[in-house]
Design an enzyme around this catalytic site. Structure first.
Site, short mmCIF file in Angstrom:
data_model
loop_
_atom_site.label_atom_id
_atom_site.label_comp_id
_atom_site.label_asym_id
_atom_site.label_seq_id
_atom_site.Cartn_x
_atom_site.Cartn_y
_atom_site.Cartn_z
N LEU A 229 0.82 -1.21 -0.07
CA LEU A 229 -0.07 -0.01 -0.11
C LEU A 229 0.64 1.11 -0.02
CD1 LEU A 229 -2.68 -0.64 2.89
CD2 LEU A 229 -3.00 -0.82 0.48
N HIS A 230 0.67 2.05 -0.77
CA HIS A 230 1.19 3.57 -0.80
C HIS A 230 0.68 4.67 -1.14
CE1 HIS A 230 1.46 2.68 -5.14
NE2 HIS A 230 1.98 4.22 -5.33
#
Ligand code: UD1
Length: 391
Positions: A229-230
């Site tokens: 996730l970013h």
């Protein structure tokens, strides 16, 4: 002919590597003067240098050392610094890839210096202007001279925006060149070694939580999932990130070992929201440093499923057949969706939807798919398009 290629952030490196190799092959008989510029948007070794080494990208001829900042800071500083490079080098072409801030900043700067711009990975559209990358894609494509599209849906997007046919070439997906070039190398990596090499502060975690994940993992027997996730839309607010973390700890990690390579932005956010502890203490979650290309490819080859908000992983999952839950409401890469024959499904960040698709994905088999021209030879076609267009 003189070409400046630009990279700035992690997802650019796997796109420029095959292009530079194609230029070098061409140069065994001809001579293109090629200059690589790194804007320096990503600067940690794990986000940048590691990829140069693994993907055999020559050291950048120029590093603008822009670093982190707001979008305006990153774009503005890149433009100021890149303009100086253009004035000194006077290239015939600037080649930009993808949709990061470097892509936007350098294409606009080049165009204002009357230098031709080639965009590799043109025509992707999420139709979501809250995504900074969508703005970067739209602006870059609007001003580029040569638009090299990865799939037919992207070609259609460009046509429907009125881009003249003479500027568009359907070349395939250059990132798949990198995947094909590294598949055999990646296959040889042991998953347990990836965990040992990249485990975040493993000694501390083992003492605190009384676990020794790298030692207890048996890849032949154990199933594992991977999450990355970013995106700010997933990690920048507690209201979104909190429930995702709860789902991962209370549900996914109860079924499977969960490997989580952590992007620097996400690491900061988890710590800021007080969520790191809960993750670190779960015996079935292993936090990893941001992984190099080969390690990530290896995990993708072995994972039961991947949960991600990365665009590139959606594409790699499609070619490898890994069931992929994309934690986004939309995607600029619809060719990777199951509706189009791919491996990925959009689940947004609503836990009910994520849970439902997660359950379905658990029973899904790995089914590799290869969209047209994702054949490992895209870089050659990109260079050919530039050479045919001429100086
Ligand atoms: C950028 C791209 C995004 C891409 C992603 C992959 C844009 C608009 N976004 O987002 O499209 O999917 O890269 O990673 O260009 N940081 C470090 N070390 C680094 C780089 C960043 O610690 O080497 C931290 C900094 O706190 C920084 C934050 O990560 O503020 C975010 O970095 P940034 O370059 O602004 O954007 P990404 O989220 O990485």
């Amino acid at each position: 002919m003189k070409i400046i290629s630009v990279v700035g952030a992690r997802p650019n490196f796997m796109k420029i590597s095959p292009f530079i190799k194609a230029v070098n092959n061409h140069n065994t008989q001809h001579s293109i003067n090629h200059i690589l510029v790194h804007t320096g948007q990503h600067y940690d070794d794990s986000m940048s240098k590691a990829f140069f080494e693994e993907l055999e990208i020559p050291e950048a001829d120029v590093n603008l050392k822009i670093g982190s900042g707001t979008h305006a800071e990153q774009v503005g500083q890149t433009m100021i610094a890149f303009e100086k490079v253009l004035k000194a080098e006077k290239p015939d072409w600037v080649v930009v890839v993808g949709d990061v801030n470097a892509t936007l900043a350098c294409s606009v700067t080049a165009k204002k210096e009357w230098i031709k711009v080639c965009h590799i990975e043109a025509g992707l559209r999420s139709h979501d202007l809250t995504m900074p990358e969508e703005i970067n894609r739209l602006v870059t494509d609007r001003i580029s001279d040569l638009l090299l599209a990865p799939d037919n849906l992207s070609v259609e997007n460009l046509r429907s925006e009125g881009v003249p046919e003479s500027k568009i070439r359907f070349v395939g997906n250059i990132m798949i060149d990198t995947l094909e070039a590294n598949r055999v190398k990646a296959e040889k990596i042991e998953i347990v070694d990836i965990i040992k090499r990249n485990n975040i502060d493993s000694r501390l975690m083992m003492q605190d939580a009384g676990k020794s994940p790298a030692n207890s993992f048996e890849p032949e027997r154990d199933d594992f999932a991977v999450i990355t996730l970013h995106r700010p839309s997933n990690v920048d607010s507690m209201e979104v990130l909190g429930p995702i973390v709860n789902f991962l700890t209370d549900e996914v990690a109860e079924d499977l070992l969960l490997l989580w390579p952590i992007h620097p932005r996400t690491k900061k956010m988890l710590a800021g929201f007080g969520l790191s502890e809960k993750i670190a203490q779960h015996k079935n979650i292993i936090l990893l440093e941001p992984l190099g290309y080969l390690d990530m490819l290896r995990l993708n080859m072995g994972a039961r499923l991947i949960l991600t908000d990365s665009g590139g992983l959606q594409e790699e999952c499609t070619v490898l057949g890994t069931p992929c839950l994309t934690l986004r409401r939309n995607t600029e890469r619809p060719v990777t969706l199951r509706d189009h024959g791919g491996a990925s499904v959009l689940v947004g960040n609503n836990i009910g939807v994520i849970r439902e698709e997660y359950r379905k994905a658990l029973s899904r088999r790995r089914t590799p798919v290869r969209p047209e021209l994702w054949d490992g030879n895209t870089a050659e076609r990109c260079l050919k398009a530039i050479l045919e267009y001429g100086q």
